[in-house]
Design a protein around this motif. Structure first.
Motif, PDB file in Angstrom:
ATOM      1  N   UNK A 116      19.565  41.603  41.828  1.00  0.00           N
ATOM      2  CA  UNK A 116      19.772  40.388  42.623  1.00  0.00           C
ATOM      3  C   UNK A 116      20.585  39.340  41.859  1.00  0.00           C
ATOM      4  N   UNK A 117      20.556  39.412  40.528  1.00  0.00           N
ATOM      5  CA  UNK A 117      21.280  38.441  39.700  1.00  0.00           C
ATOM      6  C   UNK A 117      22.680  38.991  39.403  1.00  0.00           C
ATOM      7  N   UNK A 118      23.510  39.025  40.426  1.00  0.00           N
ATOM      8  CA  UNK A 118      24.859  39.581  40.324  1.00  0.00           C
ATOM      9  C   UNK A 118      25.860  38.426  40.237  1.00  0.00           C
ATOM     10  N   UNK A 119      26.695  38.380  39.188  1.00  0.00           N
ATOM     11  CA  UNK A 119      27.626  37.255  39.052  1.00  0.00           C
ATOM     12  C   UNK A 119      28.791  37.340  40.037  1.00  0.00           C
ATOM     13  N   UNK A 120      29.178  36.194  40.574  1.00  0.00           N
ATOM     14  CA  UNK A 120      30.353  36.085  41.434  1.00  0.00           C
ATOM     15  C   UNK A 120      31.286  35.052  40.816  1.00  0.00           C
ATOM     16  N   UNK A 121      32.527  35.448  40.535  1.00  0.00           N
ATOM     17  CA  UNK A 121      33.484  34.560  39.887  1.00  0.00           C
ATOM     18  C   UNK A 121      34.450  33.988  40.929  1.00  0.00           C
ATOM     19  N   UNK A 147      38.450  38.119  35.530  1.00  0.00           N
ATOM     20  CA  UNK A 147      39.417  38.449  36.573  1.00  0.00           C
ATOM     21  C   UNK A 147      39.228  39.883  37.065  1.00  0.00           C
ATOM     22  N   UNK A 148      38.839  40.777  36.172  1.00  0.00           N
ATOM     23  CA  UNK A 148      38.586  42.173  36.554  1.00  0.00           C
ATOM     24  C   UNK A 148      37.454  42.270  37.564  1.00  0.00           C
ATOM     25  N   UNK A 149      36.531  41.311  37.528  1.00  0.00           N
ATOM     26  CA  UNK A 149      35.373  41.321  38.425  1.00  0.00           C
ATOM     27  C   UNK A 149      35.450  40.221  39.484  1.00  0.00           C
ATOM     28  N   UNK A 150      36.654  39.745  39.765  1.00  0.00           N
ATOM     29  CA  UNK A 150      36.847  38.619  40.676  1.00  0.00           C
ATOM     30  C   UNK A 150      37.541  39.071  41.963  1.00  0.00           C
TER      31      UNK A 150
END
Length: 305
Positions: free
Chosen positions: A150-155, A263-266
């Motif tokens: 549930x604690x998934x980062x969003x950039x 940026x890779x995860x954005x």
């Protein structure tokens, strides 16, 4: 309110001036583990509640396109479509992914699909809010949620826009601009179209080569310290030169343009099209063309942002 990034600007103007073009990114996501329709819907809602760029709205300030994040409307259930065979599903998917998305409205569509009893998720979104790498990000996020995280980062894509603004005020930007202005002066630029179509719609053409030829390409690259990408780009350049009967031309090559872990995860549109200049001399051997291509691509990628 934020300005459009350079990748977004490119997509915006293509959409404006090529009205018959489809600027959609589409894909489906099936997991190695089984999920229910209810679980799929909860995962989609979680993603949309946290990924703000999905709610981007195009607005205008003194005639200039800008972007803002629209308030989320009341949640509506995700459409569920069931298929008896994979062929039915593939036919539906081909039709669905080419349906235009109104650039001035909601920029995405989700469907929950059930194919041969397996539940998956189909998504299509406007290129303004994501590129092909964004599909991978969506899949990873949904998979992590369905696995109990549930604690998934969003950039935020705002970071990229701010970094781009800083770059445009930097000394590096000035040097990069000087490089490209000089590069364009070296070539007699002409544009060639191999057909009369004015649509910008693209599709992937799959070419399978033999294992023997694949090994020869790898061995050639390893022997001369040249990547397979450079070898194949050089082949394309030589072929194109023969087709259009010209020595000088540019070939555009896409660059992922994601340089940091964030940026890779954005979610967002990062892709840049970089023109590589060629001057094919028939008196030079293929190895010479490859070495020039290696130098050109290295320099061009260093001067792009």
């Amino acid at each position: 309110m934020k300005k459009l990034s350079k990748p977004q600007e490119a997509i915006y103007y293509v959409s404006r001036y090529h009205r018959n073009s489809i600027t959609n990114i589409a894909g489906d996501i099936f997991f190695k583990f089984s999920i229910t329709i209810d679980e799929a819907e909860k995962a989609i809602k979680f993603f949309l509640d946290n990924c703000k760029i999905m709610h981007t709205k195009i607005v205008f300030e003194k005639g200039v396109p800008m972007q803002t994040i629209a308030p989320q409307s009341m949640w509506e259930k995700v459409p569920v479509v069931e298929f008896d065979t994979k062929k039915e599903y593939f036919d539906w998917m081909e039709d669905e992914k080419t349906k235009p998305i109104d650039m001035m409205g909601q920029l995405y569509r989700f469907h929950i699909v059930k194919v041969d009893g397996q539940v998956g998720i189909f998504v299509v979104f406007h290129h303004l809010i994501g590129d092909a790498s964004s599909l991978v990000i969506i899949g990873k996020c949904l998979g992590r949620y369905l696995n109990g995280e549930k604690d998934i980062p969003f950039f935020s894509y705002d970071e990229y826009i701010d970094n781009e603004s800083d770059y445009e005020k930097s000394l590096r930007y000035t040097k990069d601009k000087e490089y490209w202005l000089e590069e364009y002066k070296k070539y007699d630029i002409n544009y060639y179209y191999l057909d009369e179509s004015k649509s910008t719609r693209s599709c992937r053409e799959l070419l399978t080569i033999s294992k023997e030829l694949t090994n020869r390409i790898k061995e050639f690259g390893e022997k001369h310290s040249i990547s397979e990408y450079v070898v194949l780009l050089s082949v394309l350049a030589v072929y194109y030169s023969k087709v259009v009967q010209k020595r000088q031309f540019f070939i555009g090559t896409p660059v992922l343009n994601r340089y940091t872990v964030r940026e890779t995860n954005m979610m967002g549109d990062f892709v840049n099209q970089v023109p590589i200049g060629f001057d094919i001399n028939a008196d030079k051997g293929f190895l010479s063309v490859c070495k020039e291509t290696l130098n050109k691509t290295f320099t061009a990628f260093r001067h792009q942002k």
